[in-house]
Design a protein around this motif. Structure first.
Motif, mmCIF file in Angstrom:
data_model
loop_
_atom_site.group_PDB
_atom_site.id
_atom_site.type_symbol
_atom_site.label_atom_id
_atom_site.label_comp_id
_atom_site.label_asym_id
_atom_site.label_seq_id
_atom_site.Cartn_x
_atom_site.Cartn_y
_atom_site.Cartn_z
ATOM 1 N N ALA A 100 28.079 44.422 49.826
ATOM 2 C CA ALA A 100 29.392 45.056 49.918
ATOM 3 C C ALA A 100 29.654 45.900 48.670
ATOM 4 N N VAL A 101 29.253 45.366 47.502
ATOM 5 C CA VAL A 101 29.416 46.131 46.259
ATOM 6 C C VAL A 101 28.632 47.429 46.353
ATOM 7 N N LEU A 102 27.427 47.349 46.884
ATOM 8 C CA LEU A 102 26.616 48.550 47.024
ATOM 9 C C LEU A 102 27.307 49.598 47.898
ATOM 10 N N LEU A 114 36.053 44.482 34.687
ATOM 11 C CA LEU A 114 37.322 44.173 35.354
ATOM 12 C C LEU A 114 37.249 44.467 36.849
ATOM 13 N N MET A 115 36.679 45.628 37.188
ATOM 14 C CA MET A 115 36.587 46.006 38.595
ATOM 15 C C MET A 115 35.753 45.001 39.374
ATOM 16 N N MET A 116 34.620 44.612 38.764
ATOM 17 C CA MET A 116 33.760 43.631 39.423
ATOM 18 C C MET A 116 34.498 42.306 39.574
ATOM 19 N N GLY A 117 35.206 41.911 38.512
ATOM 20 C CA GLY A 117 35.961 40.664 38.551
ATOM 21 C C GLY A 117 36.987 40.681 39.668
ATOM 22 N N PHE A 177 37.133 38.781 47.090
ATOM 23 C CA PHE A 177 36.166 38.337 48.088
ATOM 24 C C PHE A 177 36.152 36.814 48.216
ATOM 25 N N LYS A 178 36.069 36.150 47.069
ATOM 26 C CA LYS A 178 35.948 34.686 47.099
ATOM 27 C C LYS A 178 37.203 34.030 47.663
ATOM 28 N N SER A 179 38.372 34.457 47.153
ATOM 29 C CA SER A 179 39.587 33.804 47.640
ATOM 30 C C SER A 179 39.824 34.173 49.102
#
Lengths: 90, 654
Positions: B467-469, B310-313, B319-321
């Motif tokens: 960015a996730v890192l 969920l967090m990744m989603g 990010f995408k939007s």
């Protein structure tokens, strides 16, 4: 004191999905007060729904709602099993 | 002349008080499906006919004991501000525990209205409540309501006026002379103790009687409430009163072999049980979908997997939007540029107007807003769905290692939106130590402003995986910092005791309103600061004043962190608002492409430093209000040291 009762079990040792009745709450005044405020007293019937991993919290049903108790405070509650006849009584 | 009614809105956490408050006042108090949003009380005013109604939304509490700050706030409010009427909101699906507080409020003998909220949700969960019977049993006016849909709110206002007119003209709903009103029967032993104690209070004319009424004071004394006891001891006949109380207490305690607090609370719950038995009908028990969701959401394996997924989603959705919106809006604004250039201004003024004002606005709209908008939408959904409490369950044992418990994760998660409510929200935790540790952690959580910086630099130019890192690295830093803080900060921590709310489909209108208010807040507060900051920067640049400043910061910024000299200046502006660091850096180089200014390595150092260094001004103010000046100063120093240290080490090793 009822603590020495043969049937007295620590809440954290109760298997999931079993209904029990609180016998005694040990521990300090503050934790007692907080548990009382949430409706947990000696004599209250509760059902253990789930236990978290690695000394995680205990999820239980009491008085038609659900609450979560941390491992530490849950271990201060001693209970006895109840016969599955007259549940939903409090 | 208009007449004024003063109303206090009280109830358990998470029962819909704030929704009702917003509905009545048109104001926007933060709402959400987790206990503990209203940490400071909110006030609002509205008109109804000739009446001015002033309403105070009190923090949610379970009891009037003095365990938490919120409980004390509510007690003091009732005693000292003397509201004309209390509106007690209760959750229909959790009536018994809610009535426990209602009973304590009734003990205060205030004119009171009982609002049974979320009656639709209770019904869909197989609970049918006879509100008419509840009204006649309690002697209180009872109003069934569905606050999210506005059902019942009109009746609340009418009842307020009606009750106020009745009570001010002396016709009270329940006769004030009796010690025990209506349904309040604590059993013969407690009743007797209360009569004895209230007699002695009356005999010595204790001034507390006027503030709280005899029943409540007597019960509090019997419960050995330390606050009330201390205040009685300061009275003239204080020691006589307390010795009488102690007599009664020892009689009670030996009869029940339990503490007097437990005896009294248990008696209150018995009253609530009796009320429930008469008024609540349990329809055939359907298997609730909450239980089925919890089978996955709270599972010891799937719970954690779904949390991470969920967090990744959420991350990639934002990010995408954001990326899409950002490039779309950027294209729109580029068309503006020729318009300004055709205005025939001198180069000096063109710089000020274009770089200062316009560029500032464009940066906010094209860089900041695109990420904040989807973020706020998802945050509101998460907040209202009830999932945050599940995260608290899953993370409880992990949080114990840092001296906190699972509930602390809720304000900390809110920090991803903005650190200000996060810091204020730590007050839901029990002890000073927990509040201090959690406030410190909250300042290290990347708020939406810092998310913009990380996504807008590292995310866009190096790829979202980097960015996730950074986020994962930040969580590690937070965890290690709090391990240290837990060791250093004295005091004890309490254990988790939390209500698990049901899942709710976030109601459309309040959720949209909530998102809109957050965006509006952002535009009203951030825009002027950004534009003002940009103008100031342009002026400094025009008069060539920046070099005097960078001389001081260069040793750290250039030598140690390996960043361009001008970053020193933007970091100072960033204390006003964190977005400014990115926006101003772009402005100073007259570009919207950060890759022209920073190398990937510098982006990472810049990202980490802005993430960790001095919190923004608003957060500092919130810190001061929550943990005091001295501790706030220490938090700021710790944040800064960490930022410089970690930033420098990253600069050295990559």
């Amino acid at each position: 004191m009822k603590k020495d009762d043969v049937q007295s079990i620590n809440l954290i040792n109760v298997p999931e999905n079993s209904s029990v009745e609180i016998l005694q709450i040990t521990g300090g005044y503050k934790s007692m007060q907080r548990l009382n405020d949430m409706g947990l007293f000696p004599g209250t019937q509760i059902k253990i729904l789930r236990k978290g991993i690695m000394h995680g919290p205990v999820q239980l049903a009491v008085r038609n709602s659900q609450i979560v108790l941390g491992y530490g405070i849950a271990s201060k509650i001693f209970v006895k099993p109840i016969e599955r006849s007259s549940s939903e009584n409090g | 002349m208009d007449k004024c009614i003063y109303v206090g809105l009280a109830g358990n956490p998470n029962v819909g008080k704030s929704v009702i408050f917003n509905h009545l006042t048109g104001l926007n108090q933060v709402i959400g499906n987790w206990p503990g949003k209203t940490v400071e009380r909110a006030e609002g005013l509205f008109k109804h006919g000739d009446w001015n109604i002033k309403i105070v939304d009190l923090p949610g509490i379970y009891s009037l004991s003095s365990y938490t700050q919120e409980e004390i706030v509510t007690r003091e409010f009732i005693a000292f501000e003397k509201p004309d009427i209390i509106v007690n909101v209760v959750d229909a699906s959790n009536l018994e525990r809610n009535l426990f507080l209602t009973i304590q409020l009734m003990e205060l003998r205030m004119p009171m209205i009982l609002v049974v909220n979320q009656i639709d949700y209770a019904r869909s969960n197989g609970m049918d409540i006879n509100t008419n019977l509840l009204q006649s049993l309690t002697g209180l006016p009872v109003i069934p309501a569905i606050a999210t849909k506005g059902v019942g709110t009109g009746e609340i206002v009418e009842k307020i006026v009606e009750l106020y007119t009745a009570s001010s003209s002396g016709i009270s709903m329940n006769s004030k002379n009796r010690l025990f009103p209506g349904c309040l029967d604590y059993g013969p032993e407690v009743n007797k103790a209360v009569s004895e104690v209230s007699n002695i209070l009356k005999k010595y004319e204790s001034p507390l009687l006027k503030d709280y009424g005899p029943l409540w004071i007597s019960l509090k004394l019997i419960e050995k409430d330390s606050e009330v006891t201390d205040r009685v001891l300061k009275e003239n006949a204080g020691s006589e009163i307390i010795s009488c109380v102690n007599n009664e207490v020892s009689v009670l305690e030996s009869a029940f072999s339990q503490s007097s607090f437990t005896i009294v609370s248990s008696a209150r719950y018995k009253i609530a049980e009796t009320l429930i038995k008469n008024t609540l009908k349990l329809l055939e028990k359907r298997k609730s979908y909450a239980d089925s969701i919890d089978k996955i959401a709270l599972d010891s394996v799937w719970g954690y997997i779904s949390l991470i997924v969920l967090m990744m989603g959420v991350f990639f959705a934002i990010f995408k939007s954001g990326e899409y919106l950002s490039s779309y809006l950027d294209g729109l604004f580029q068309n503006l540029k020729p318009l300004i250039h055709n205005l025939n201004m001198s180069a000096f003024w063109e710089d000020i107007v274009w770089n200062g004002a316009i560029q500032g606005i464009i940066s906010v709209v094209t860089i900041v807003l695109p990420y904040i908008l989807p973020f706020y939408i998802l945050l509101s959904v998460a907040e209202n769905s009830g999932y945050l409490a599940r995260i608290a369950f899953l993370t409880d044992s992990l949080m114990h290692k840092i001296g906190l418990h699972g509930k602390a994760i809720i304000p900390i998660m809110m920090g991803y939106g903005c650190n200000v409510p996060a810091v204020l929200g730590t007050k839901i935790l029990g002890s000073d130590k927990e509040v201090t540790v959690a406030s410190f952690l909250a300042t290290l959580v990347p708020c939406s402003a810092r998310t913009v910086i990380i996504l807008g630099t590292i995310g866009v130019f190096m790829g979202p995986q980097y960015a996730v890192l950074i986020y994962i690295f930040d969580i590690l830093v937070i965890y290690l910092a709090s391990l240290a803080a837990n060791k250093v900060i004295p005091g004890k921590s309490y254990d988790l005791i939390m209500e698990l709310p049901g899942y709710r489909m976030p109601a459309l209108k309040p959720t949209l309103k909530q998102i809109w208010f957050r965006i509006k807040d952002f535009i009203y507060v951030a825009m002027p600061v950004v534009i003002g900051g940009s103008l100031l920067l342009e002026l400094l640049k025009s008069f060539d004043l920046l070099k005097y400043f960078t001389v001081i910061t260069d040793p750290v910024i250039v030598k140690w962190l390996g960043l361009p000299s001008l970053v020193g200046i933007v970091l100072v502006f960033g204390i006003l608002r964190k977005e400014l660091t990115l926006i101003m850096l772009l402005e100073m180089y007259n570009t919207t492409v950060i890759a022209n200014i920073l190398t990937p390595k510098q982006m990472i150092v810049f990202g980490v430093v802005t993430l960790l260094y001095i919190p923004c001004v608003s957060t500092i103010v919130a810190l001061g209000r929550t943990i005091g000046r001295k501790k706030s100063a220490l938090v700021i120093v710790a944040d800064t040291i960490m930022a410089v240290l970690i930033g420098g080490i990253i600069n050295l090793i990559i």
